[in-house]
Design a protein around this motif. Structure first.
Motif, short mmCIF file in Angstrom:
data_model
loop_
_atom_site.label_atom_id
_atom_site.label_comp_id
_atom_site.label_asym_id
_atom_site.label_seq_id
_atom_site.Cartn_x
_atom_site.Cartn_y
_atom_site.Cartn_z
N THR A 10 0.86 -1.18 0.00
CA THR A 10 0.00 0.00 0.00
C THR A 10 0.90 1.24 0.00
OG1 THR A 10 -1.72 -1.15 1.25
CG2 THR A 10 -1.77 1.26 1.25
N THR A 11 0.70 2.10 -0.97
CA THR A 11 1.48 3.35 -1.08
C THR A 11 0.55 4.50 -0.72
OG1 THR A 11 2.86 2.40 -2.80
CG2 THR A 11 2.86 4.83 -2.54
N ARG A 12 0.94 5.31 0.28
CA ARG A 12 0.18 6.48 0.68
C ARG A 12 0.95 7.74 0.24
NH1 ARG A 12 -1.53 4.83 6.89
NH2 ARG A 12 -3.24 3.41 6.32
N THR A 25 5.03 16.78 -2.75
CA THR A 25 4.44 15.51 -2.34
C THR A 25 5.38 14.78 -1.39
OG1 THR A 25 5.41 14.31 -4.21
CG2 THR A 25 3.18 15.23 -4.50
N ALA A 26 4.74 13.85 -0.67
CA ALA A 26 5.49 12.91 0.20
C ALA A 26 4.71 11.59 0.19
CB ALA A 26 5.61 13.47 1.62
N SER A 27 5.40 10.49 0.33
CA SER A 27 4.70 9.18 0.23
C SER A 27 5.19 8.20 1.31
CB SER A 27 4.91 8.58 -1.16
OG SER A 27 6.29 8.29 -1.37
N GLN A 28 4.35 7.23 1.54
CA GLN A 28 4.68 6.14 2.51
C GLN A 28 4.27 4.82 1.86
OE1 GLN A 28 1.99 5.64 5.81
NE2 GLN A 28 3.62 4.87 7.18
N VAL A 29 5.16 3.86 1.93
CA VAL A 29 4.86 2.52 1.38
C VAL A 29 4.66 1.55 2.56
CG1 VAL A 29 5.68 0.61 -0.02
CG2 VAL A 29 6.16 3.00 -0.71
N ILE A 30 3.52 0.89 2.60
CA ILE A 30 3.19 -0.10 3.66
C ILE A 30 3.09 -1.47 3.01
CG2 ILE A 30 1.54 -0.82 5.41
CD1 ILE A 30 0.60 2.12 5.50
#
Length: 401
Positions: A10-12, A25-30
């Motif tokens: 899951t990429t946020r 932008t900034a992102s988080q990968v779960i």
């Protein structure tokens, strides 16, 4: 969110924009993975069932935190139990999720044999006469689990006051030790009386004989030694010296059944008495009195036989007197004895009158003179004879008496 196999990524992404339209932008990968095994619920309990029962079909349920449709498979492993008729089944369920995580659950199903066999052909209770007890039949057995059941047979006899009671017991045991027994009771009675053998024939003996009659033997179908008693009934016969004995034997077995056998023993008197004191033959003088004798008699049966005596003849010299003694017992048997006594005369005659010598001169032809001479003869007398013969002898020409 991107799912690749059992990995979920899951990429946020967050975007910030100011009033002038500047943005960054900034992102988080779960990354999510599944390392938990499924969970089982409603696992069936261990059960013990009969060998003939159907296997249970209960199934557990399996859930997983990731996999909504968990694959569940089952496997049965069968092993022998504690006896040949018992089987132990271990049933194992395996639940596997999409990530290969798996869990197991198991149930032990014991198929055992706790039911005893069933006996076939056991006869019902009954009764029988002694010596007619039927042979034991062949009894078989069937069993739900054991096709070859062993049947043991036992027979026990309890003697009673009359007959016996026989108990026959059949016991079937299957491979797991389950047993069943059934019995038949046969009451053995005795309604038959003993039977006599070697019964003696009717017999006759002299009254003073030693009577020896062998007793018969008695046999019985149940009692090996029946009791035998003997009884005599005595009745008088056709005469005082005769006795009739009816001897009866009675055989009684343990059940009170009786039979009798009898023999008639006749004690007869066929023997004549014996005269005792009988005299020998002899002689007496004609003028002697007849002799007297004390003649008695004995008899083997009659204590007082009758004696009679008869006299025949007698009188003249030279004749015989015959005495006959007869002894008669009560049954008419007779003994006889005859004595002969000869009468003798040893005494010469005498003269009652004897005239003197008479001499008469006669001519030999003078008949009248001869008659006169004879008339002058003397008168004789004798102790035995009533008359005496007178002989005249002529001598020297004269008649001399």
């Amino acid at each position: 969110t991107v799912v690749n196999g059992c990995i979920e990524t899951t990429t946020r992404i967050w975007t910030a924009t100011d009033a002038c339209g500047n943005a960054s932008t900034a992102s988080q990968v779960i990354t999510s993975t599944d390392d938990l095994a499924p969970d089982f619920a409603n696992i069936p309990q261990d059960v013990i069932i009969e060998c003939t029962d159907a296997l249970p079909t209960d199934e557990p349920t399996a859930t997983d935190n990731c996999d909504d449709n968990v694959d569940v498979v089952s496997n049965d492993v069968q092993l022998p139990g504690s006896c040949p008729g018992e089987i132990v089944i271990t049933r194992t369920w395996t639940a596997t999720d999409d990530c290969g995580n798996f869990a197991t659950a198991s149930q032990t199903i014991t198929q055992t044999d706790s039911t005893p066999p069933t006996l076939v052909g056991v006869p019902t209770d009954g009764s029988a006469a002694c010596g007619q007890v039927p042979n034991a039949p062949t009894v078989t057995a069937t069993d739900d689990c054991d096709p070859n059941v062993t049947v043991d047979f036992d027979e026990n006899s309890v003697p009673g006051t009359c007959g016996e009671e026989i108990t026959r017991t059949w016991t079937a045991t299957d491979a797991c030790g389950n047993t069943v027994s059934a019995s038949q009771v046969i009451t053995v009675g005795d309604s038959e009386a003993p039977i006599f053998t070697n019964v003696p024939q009717n017999a006759e003996f002299e009254c003073d004989a030693l009577v020896q009659i062998a007793a018969p033997t008695a046999v019985d179908n149940c009692d090996p030694t029946p009791d035998v008693t003997e009884n005599d009934v005595t009745t008088p016969g056709s005469c005082d010296g005769e006795t009739i004995i009816t001897r009866t034997w009675t055989a009684t077995d343990d059940c009170g059944n009786e039979s009798t056998a009898s023999v008639v023993i006749t004690l007869r008197d066929r023997t004549a008495p014996i005269l005792v004191g009988v005299p020998q033959n002899g002689t007496i003088d004609c003028n002697d009195s007849n002799p007297t004798f004390n003649v008695t008699a004995t008899d083997n049966c009659d204590t007082n036989p009758q004696i009679s005596v008869d006299q025949f003849g007698g009188g003249d010299c030279g004749s015989d007197i015959i005495f006959t003694w007869t002894a008669t017992d009560a049954c008419g048997n007779q003994a006889f004895f005859t004595q002969t006594i000869t009468i003798t005369d040893t005494t010469d005659p005498t003269w009652i009158s004897a005239p003197g010598a008479l001499s008469v001169a006669l001519d030999c032809s003078d008949a009248a003179g001869l008659a006169a001479a004879q008339a002058a003869q003397p008168l004789p007398n004798d102790n035995c004879s009533a008359t005496a013969d007178i002989m005249i002898t002529k001598t020297a020409g004269a008649f001399v008496a």
